[in-house]
Design a protein around this motif. Structure first.
Motif, PDB file in Angstrom:
ATOM      1  N   TYR A  13     -35.361  45.885  28.660  1.00 44.90           N
ATOM      2  CA  TYR A  13     -34.252  46.367  27.960  1.00 44.90           C
ATOM      3  C   TYR A  13     -32.904  45.376  27.991  1.00 44.90           C
ATOM      4  CZ  TYR A  13     -30.252  49.008  25.967  1.00 44.90           C
ATOM      5  OH  TYR A  13     -29.017  49.381  25.268  1.00 44.90           O
ATOM      6  N   LEU A  14     -32.518  45.136  29.474  1.00 41.22           N
ATOM      7  CA  LEU A  14     -31.435  44.315  29.721  1.00 41.22           C
ATOM      8  C   LEU A  14     -31.496  42.820  29.041  1.00 41.22           C
ATOM      9  CD1 LEU A  14     -30.751  45.580  33.316  1.00 41.22           C
ATOM     10  CD2 LEU A  14     -29.662  46.173  31.078  1.00 41.22           C
ATOM     11  N   ARG A  15     -32.711  42.426  29.368  1.00 39.15           N
ATOM     12  CA  ARG A  15     -32.996  41.031  28.774  1.00 39.15           C
ATOM     13  C   ARG A  15     -33.030  41.075  27.291  1.00 39.15           C
ATOM     14  NH1 ARG A  15     -37.094  40.461  33.293  1.00 39.15           N
ATOM     15  NH2 ARG A  15     -38.619  41.649  31.561  1.00 39.15           N
ATOM     16  N   GLN A  16     -33.337  41.947  26.499  1.00 39.12           N
ATOM     17  CA  GLN A  16     -33.259  41.922  25.000  1.00 39.12           C
ATOM     18  C   GLN A  16     -31.653  42.236  24.646  1.00 39.12           C
ATOM     19  OE1 GLN A  16     -36.049  44.431  23.213  1.00 39.12           O
ATOM     20  NE2 GLN A  16     -35.448  44.204  21.140  1.00 39.12           N
ATOM     21  N   SER A  17     -31.091  43.077  25.301  1.00 41.94           N
ATOM     22  CA  SER A  17     -29.670  43.856  24.557  1.00 41.94           C
ATOM     23  C   SER A  17     -28.738  43.199  25.373  1.00 41.94           C
ATOM     24  CB  SER A  17     -29.785  45.116  24.780  1.00 41.94           C
ATOM     25  OG  SER A  17     -30.897  45.771  24.330  1.00 41.94           O
ATOM     26  N   CYS A  18     -28.701  42.642  26.707  1.00 42.97           N
ATOM     27  CA  CYS A  18     -27.465  42.050  27.239  1.00 42.97           C
ATOM     28  C   CYS A  18     -27.381  40.802  27.688  1.00 42.97           C
ATOM     29  CB  CYS A  18     -27.221  42.991  28.578  1.00 42.97           C
ATOM     30  SG  CYS A  18     -27.148  44.753  28.387  1.00 42.97           S
TER      31      CYS A  18
END
Length: 465
Positions: A208-213
């Motif tokens: 999630y962090l890779r995709q969103s942040c």
């Protein structure tokens, strides 16, 4: 030599992980990471003149699959003429019996086996296959749980006899290496279930962090760990240089000198307190932030004398006038009535607890009295009866400078608060004639007009000398 191997060689040299002739015990689960590590070290074997041994712990978590993992590793090593040790354990049963998570029990049993195997085969180091994505997960997990600079440093390339030659590599690079080399590693299906914190971070949070942040979140977390590690090394170096000035060693026990402590930067103060605690509690035990900060603020307050503080692991911190001492916590006892005053018979012998007071009348001064002897004009006997006792409210002592409350004298003499109630006193009424082993009254001095001398000696019970 492929790109992955070249990077591995550079990393091993930069971090001083491998030396010519070194005997390396490789922890191998049979999964992609550890199989790649063992294969790489086999390719390094001639270059570094390495001696290799493998070790696999079959944990019994996945039944037949766990047993098949062990057979796979044994066969892989046999084909390559690598000695292999296989250990077995029932992790679920141990976890249940000890009230631990399966993950914690598995880790403890696995490392116990690995370190025993290292000693058994005489290896120099234990090599594990932790990689950059493992490092990112560890840093994030510690941030979420609460950590300091040492926690952010996470896993180091070398820690004692443990080395991590793959800490530079990403998981995708390791999988690519396995494919290039034609390796067919085992797959642990439990890693695909987000039922523990690490799996949840790897399967849900980091994607999630890779995709969103930040597409490079893993690299950023590893960079944070490296910066923290270097800063920790520097702070440890500063503490090492300050340690002889910060501490005193007495009776095999280390204590912190408060005045030196108060002059140090808070970063070194906290680190010094943690080192003092670890020295008492043992390696692997650390002191949490709340305890460290409470201790630190007490040490800075200037009002800590006589105070004690309970710490984890059956240890207590005790403040004297100028020191912070850690010691085993004393067992709590039910309050007991203090021994009552015992009349002193002259001449005579008085038992008081573990002490014996001998009193006699002399015509001349004794040859030597020391701290365990005391004399005065026998005219004191015309006053209130003499008694041997402990402290009471209203006690005072006559000094050359005049009368002074006993409490103030003990404070001036820096007698620790917890010791004051146990001091043995020779008294007449509330006037203290002798704080045994410490102060003596200036009242009733022996002069040319003295006709008889009253002489006291204090001894330990059973000691006739």
């Amino acid at each position: 030599m492929g790109r992955m191997l070249e990077e591995a060689v550079r990393y091993a040299r930069a971090q001083d992980l491998l030396h010519p002739g070194m005997h390396v015990l490789v922890a191998c689960s049979g999964g992609p990471d550890s199989l790649a590590l063992l294969d790489m070290l086999l390719q390094f074997r001639r270059r570094f003149r390495l001696v290799l041994t493998a070790a696999h712990f079959e944990h019994g978590i996945r039944g037949a699959s766990s047993a098949e993992d062990a057979r796979f590793v044994a066969a892989f090593c046999r084909e390559r003429k690598v000695p292999c040790f296989i250990g077995h354990g029932d992790v679920p049963a141990v976890a249940k019996a000890q009230g631990k998570s399966v993950e914690l029990a598995a880790r403890e049993l696995r490392y116990a086996f690995l370190w025993q195997t290292l000693e058994r085969c005489g290896a120099d180091v234990l090599a594990t296959a932790h990689h950059a994505d493992d490092q990112a997960e560890t840093v994030l997990m510690r941030i979420l749980r609460g950590t300091g600079l040492d926690g952010l440093a996470a896993m180091k390339p070398r820690e004692g006899k443990k080395i991590r030659p793959l800490l530079f590599a990403r998981r995708e690079d390791i999988l690519g290496y396995c494919q290039e080399r034609g390796l067919t590693p085992r797959h642990d299906a439990t890693n695909d279930i987000p039922d523990c914190t690490r799996n949840l971070l790897r399967l849900k949070v980091l994607p999630y962090l890779r995709q969103s942040c930040n597409p490079e979140v893993a690299r950023a977390l590893c960079q944070l760990a490296e910066l923290a590690r270097v800063d920790c090394d520097y702070l440890e170096q500063q503490l090492e240089e300050s340690w002889p000035y910060l501490t005193r060693e007495e009776d095999g026990r280390c204590s912190i000198v408060l005045i030196a402590f108060q002059r140090r930067h808070p970063a070194l103060q906290r680190r010094a307190l943690r080192r003092l605690y670890t020295g008492m509690a043992g390696m692997g035990r650390d002191l949490g932030f709340s305890h460290v900060e409470e201790l630190r603020l007490l040490a800075l307050s200037g009002q800590a004398t006589g105070k004690t503080m309970e710490l984890p692991g059956g240890i207590e911190a005790h403040f004297t006038y100028d020191r912070l001492i850690l010691r085993p916590a004393l067992p709590k006892r039910e309050p007991q009535e203090s021994a009552s005053a015992v009349p002193v018979i002259v001449p005579g012998r008085i038992d008081y607890g573990e002490a014996v007071l001998e009193a006699e009348l002399l015509e001349a001064l004794p040859a030597g009295d020391g701290s365990r002897g005391f004399y005065l004009d026998a005219g004191v006997l015309r006053g209130a009866p003499l008694v041997l006792r402990h402290r009471q409210p209203g006690d005072f002592i006559e000094l050359p400078t005049g009368r002074k409350k006993l409490k103030e004298v003990l404070i001036d003499d820096k007698v620790p608060r917890e010791m004051r109630a146990g001091l043995l006193l020779l008294a007449t009424g509330h006037e203290i004639l002798w704080v045994v082993g410490r102060r003596r009254t200036s009242h009733y001095p022996v002069t040319d007009q003295t006709k008889r001398i009253l002489y006291f000696q204090i001894k330990e019970k059973g000691n006739k000398k």
